[in-house]
Design a protein around this motif. Structure first.
Motif, PDB file in Angstrom:
ATOM      1  N   ASP A   1       0.852  -1.189   0.000  1.00  0.00           N
ATOM      2  CA  ASP A   1       0.000   0.000   0.000  1.00  0.00           C
ATOM      3  C   ASP A   1       0.888   1.240   0.000  1.00  0.00           C
ATOM      4  O   ASP A   1       1.741   1.412   0.885  1.00  0.00           O
ATOM      5  CB  ASP A   1      -0.913   0.025   1.223  1.00  0.00           C
ATOM      6  CG  ASP A   1      -2.002  -1.033   1.145  1.00  0.00           C
ATOM      7  OD1 ASP A   1      -2.445  -1.318   0.015  1.00  0.00           O
ATOM      8  OD2 ASP A   1      -2.392  -1.580   2.188  1.00  0.00           O
TER       9      ASP A   1
ATOM     10  N   SER B   1      -7.255   2.360  -8.111  1.00  0.00           N
ATOM     11  CA  SER B   1      -8.320   2.582  -7.139  1.00  0.00           C
ATOM     12  C   SER B   1      -7.673   2.867  -5.790  1.00  0.00           C
ATOM     13  O   SER B   1      -6.688   2.216  -5.418  1.00  0.00           O
ATOM     14  CB  SER B   1      -9.232   1.352  -7.037  1.00  0.00           C
ATOM     15  OG  SER B   1     -10.234   1.548  -6.065  1.00  0.00           O
TER      16      SER B   1
ATOM     17  N   ASP C   1      -7.861   3.505  -1.494  1.00  0.00           N
ATOM     18  CA  ASP C   1      -8.567   3.208  -0.243  1.00  0.00           C
ATOM     19  C   ASP C   1      -8.757   4.540   0.469  1.00  0.00           C
ATOM     20  O   ASP C   1      -7.818   5.095   1.032  1.00  0.00           O
ATOM     21  CB  ASP C   1      -7.733   2.241   0.595  1.00  0.00           C
ATOM     22  CG  ASP C   1      -8.447   1.826   1.884  1.00  0.00           C
ATOM     23  OD1 ASP C   1      -9.326   2.584   2.356  1.00  0.00           O
ATOM     24  OD2 ASP C   1      -8.122   0.744   2.415  1.00  0.00           O
ATOM     25  N   ARG C   2      -9.978   5.082   0.431  1.00  0.00           N
ATOM     26  CA  ARG C   2     -10.191   6.437   0.960  1.00  0.00           C
ATOM     27  C   ARG C   2     -10.083   6.492   2.482  1.00  0.00           C
ATOM     28  O   ARG C   2      -9.811   7.561   3.041  1.00  0.00           O
ATOM     29  CB  ARG C   2     -11.541   6.981   0.512  1.00  0.00           C
ATOM     30  CG  ARG C   2     -12.750   6.198   0.960  1.00  0.00           C
ATOM     31  CD  ARG C   2     -14.001   6.813   0.359  1.00  0.00           C
ATOM     32  NE  ARG C   2     -15.210   6.086   0.726  1.00  0.00           N
ATOM     33  CZ  ARG C   2     -16.427   6.403   0.286  1.00  0.00           C
ATOM     34  NH1 ARG C   2     -16.569   7.435  -0.544  1.00  0.00           N
ATOM     35  NH2 ARG C   2     -17.471   5.701   0.659  1.00  0.00           N
ATOM     36  N   SER C   3     -10.285   5.352   3.156  1.00  0.00           N
ATOM     37  CA  SER C   3     -10.177   5.372   4.619  1.00  0.00           C
ATOM     38  C   SER C   3      -8.720   5.434   5.069  1.00  0.00           C
ATOM     39  O   SER C   3      -8.410   5.935   6.145  1.00  0.00           O
ATOM     40  CB  SER C   3     -10.844   4.132   5.224  1.00  0.00           C
ATOM     41  OG  SER C   3     -10.172   2.944   4.836  1.00  0.00           O
ATOM     42  N   ARG C   4      -7.793   4.934   4.193  1.00  0.00           N
ATOM     43  CA  ARG C   4      -6.377   4.923   4.546  1.00  0.00           C
ATOM     44  C   ARG C   4      -5.553   5.850   3.659  1.00  0.00           C
ATOM     45  O   ARG C   4      -4.367   6.047   3.910  1.00  0.00           O
ATOM     46  CB  ARG C   4      -5.832   3.498   4.445  1.00  0.00           C
ATOM     47  CG  ARG C   4      -6.544   2.507   5.342  1.00  0.00           C
ATOM     48  CD  ARG C   4      -6.042   1.095   5.094  1.00  0.00           C
ATOM     49  NE  ARG C   4      -4.616   0.985   5.348  1.00  0.00           N
ATOM     50  CZ  ARG C   4      -3.878  -0.071   5.015  1.00  0.00           C
ATOM     51  NH1 ARG C   4      -4.445  -1.077   4.360  1.00  0.00           N
ATOM     52  NH2 ARG C   4      -2.599  -0.108   5.287  1.00  0.00           N
TER      53      ARG C   4
ATOM     54  N   THR D   1      -4.504   5.327   0.632  1.00  0.00           N
ATOM     55  CA  THR D   1      -3.428   4.556   0.008  1.00  0.00           C
ATOM     56  C   THR D   1      -3.899   3.972  -1.318  1.00  0.00           C
ATOM     57  O   THR D   1      -5.099   3.864  -1.586  1.00  0.00           O
ATOM     58  CB  THR D   1      -2.967   3.398   0.911  1.00  0.00           C
ATOM     59  OG1 THR D   1      -4.080   2.528   1.176  1.00  0.00           O
ATOM     60  CG2 THR D   1      -2.405   3.916   2.217  1.00  0.00           C
TER      61      THR D   1
ATOM     62  N   ARG E   1      -3.000   0.521  -3.864  1.00  0.00           N
ATOM     63  CA  ARG E   1      -2.338  -0.785  -3.851  1.00  0.00           C
ATOM     64  C   ARG E   1      -1.436  -0.945  -5.063  1.00  0.00           C
ATOM     65  O   ARG E   1      -1.797  -0.571  -6.181  1.00  0.00           O
ATOM     66  CB  ARG E   1      -3.381  -1.902  -3.813  1.00  0.00           C
ATOM     67  CG  ARG E   1      -2.789  -3.284  -3.584  1.00  0.00           C
ATOM     68  CD  ARG E   1      -3.881  -4.275  -3.183  1.00  0.00           C
ATOM     69  NE  ARG E   1      -4.789  -4.547  -4.287  1.00  0.00           N
ATOM     70  CZ  ARG E   1      -4.612  -5.539  -5.166  1.00  0.00           C
ATOM     71  NH1 ARG E   1      -3.567  -6.349  -5.068  1.00  0.00           N
ATOM     72  NH2 ARG E   1      -5.494  -5.735  -6.128  1.00  0.00           N
TER      73      ARG E   1
END
Length: 263
Positions: free
Chosen positions: A194, A231, A233-236, A238, A240
């Motif tokens: 990530d 794509s 990860d909006r919560s982190r 990050t 991939r």
């Protein structure tokens, strides 16, 4: 942990060894696990027999359908003889009818008998094809009682025991399992990492990197970026990234890794 800038490296990240090809091998029918031929750690080849499910019901169904097909064929032979006889009788009476030596009603009776016998033969053919189709289905169902490896790899977990019910749909029952074993293709291992959104512009497909596994901290493994997954990860915050990994018996799935991206 998302990637971060350090004083000694352009960009570093942490990740894990993952398998691109991993399968929880199940069956296509619901039945009891009767035999298991592999254990954890075993190497298997594509198509190798892994397990066998209870097959008595499916074998009995196939035997019944096969017997029905044989009965259909025997009846077809018998009805074909009757049809041929009816045609011969019709041929004999046709000139007599033209010469008005037999009544029209009597001749019509022979015509009807011949047509009826021909129709019976056609119906026999349709019945045979229908029963043959059912026998083919039963044969396929019986084949499903043999669970085979979908690809070559290593068994990393045994997910069921002899006597468990294997069902592709799953169940709340304590003795029901959705898979027999889990297989990993060790040639498909790679690194998943990530990367913080702030640094993703510095990572591109083909970018060089060095991987160090926590299990072997002094071993440096050359690597490169296979793909940057489009794509986030909006919560982190990050993104991939997938990286290549050389084939080596020391590397196994889920190992922790640290990645240093080169400038």
């Amino acid at each position: 942990m998302p990637a971060a800038i350090t004083q000694s490296a352009a960009l570093e990240a942490s990740g894990f060894v993952t398998a691109r090809r991993q399968s929880a091998v199940s069956a296509q029918i619901t039945a009891q696990l009767a035999q298991l031929f592999v254990e954890e750690g075993d190497h298997v080849q594509q198509g190798q027999l892994i397990a066998r499910l209870s097959s008595d019901d499916y074998r009995a169904s196939l035997n019944a359908m096969s017997a029905a097909v044989e009965a259909d064929r025997a009846k077809t032979i018998q009805d074909r003889y009757a049809s041929e006889l009816a045609e011969k009788n019709l041929s004999r009476y046709e000139p007599l009818a033209k010469a008005k030596l037999v009544s029209a009603s009597q001749y019509d009776s022979y015509v009807a008998t011949a047509k009826e016998a021909e129709a019976v033969v056609r119906a026999d053919g349709m019945s045979t094809r229908a029963d043959q189709a059912r026998a083919d289905v039963a044969r396929v169902q019986l084949g499903f009682t043999e669970v085979r490896a979908p690809f070559s790899g290593v068994v990393i977990s045994q997910d069921a025991q002899i006597g468990d019910i294997i069902s592709p749909e799953g169940s709340n029952g304590s003795s029901t399992r959705t898979s027999v074993v889990t297989i990993v293709d060790m040639d498909s291992l790679e690194i998943d990492a990530d990367i913080n959104e702030s640094f993703i512009s510095r990572v591109k497909t083909g970018s060089s990197a060095v991987v160090r596994l926590d299990a072997y901290p002094d071993w440096t493994i050359p690597s490169s970026v296979i793909a940057v997954i489009p794509s986030a990860d909006r919560s982190r915050a990050t993104i991939r990234v997938r990286l290549s990994l050389k084939k080596d018996a020391r590397i196994v799935p889920n190992m922790a890794a640290r990645i240093s991206f080169e400038d």
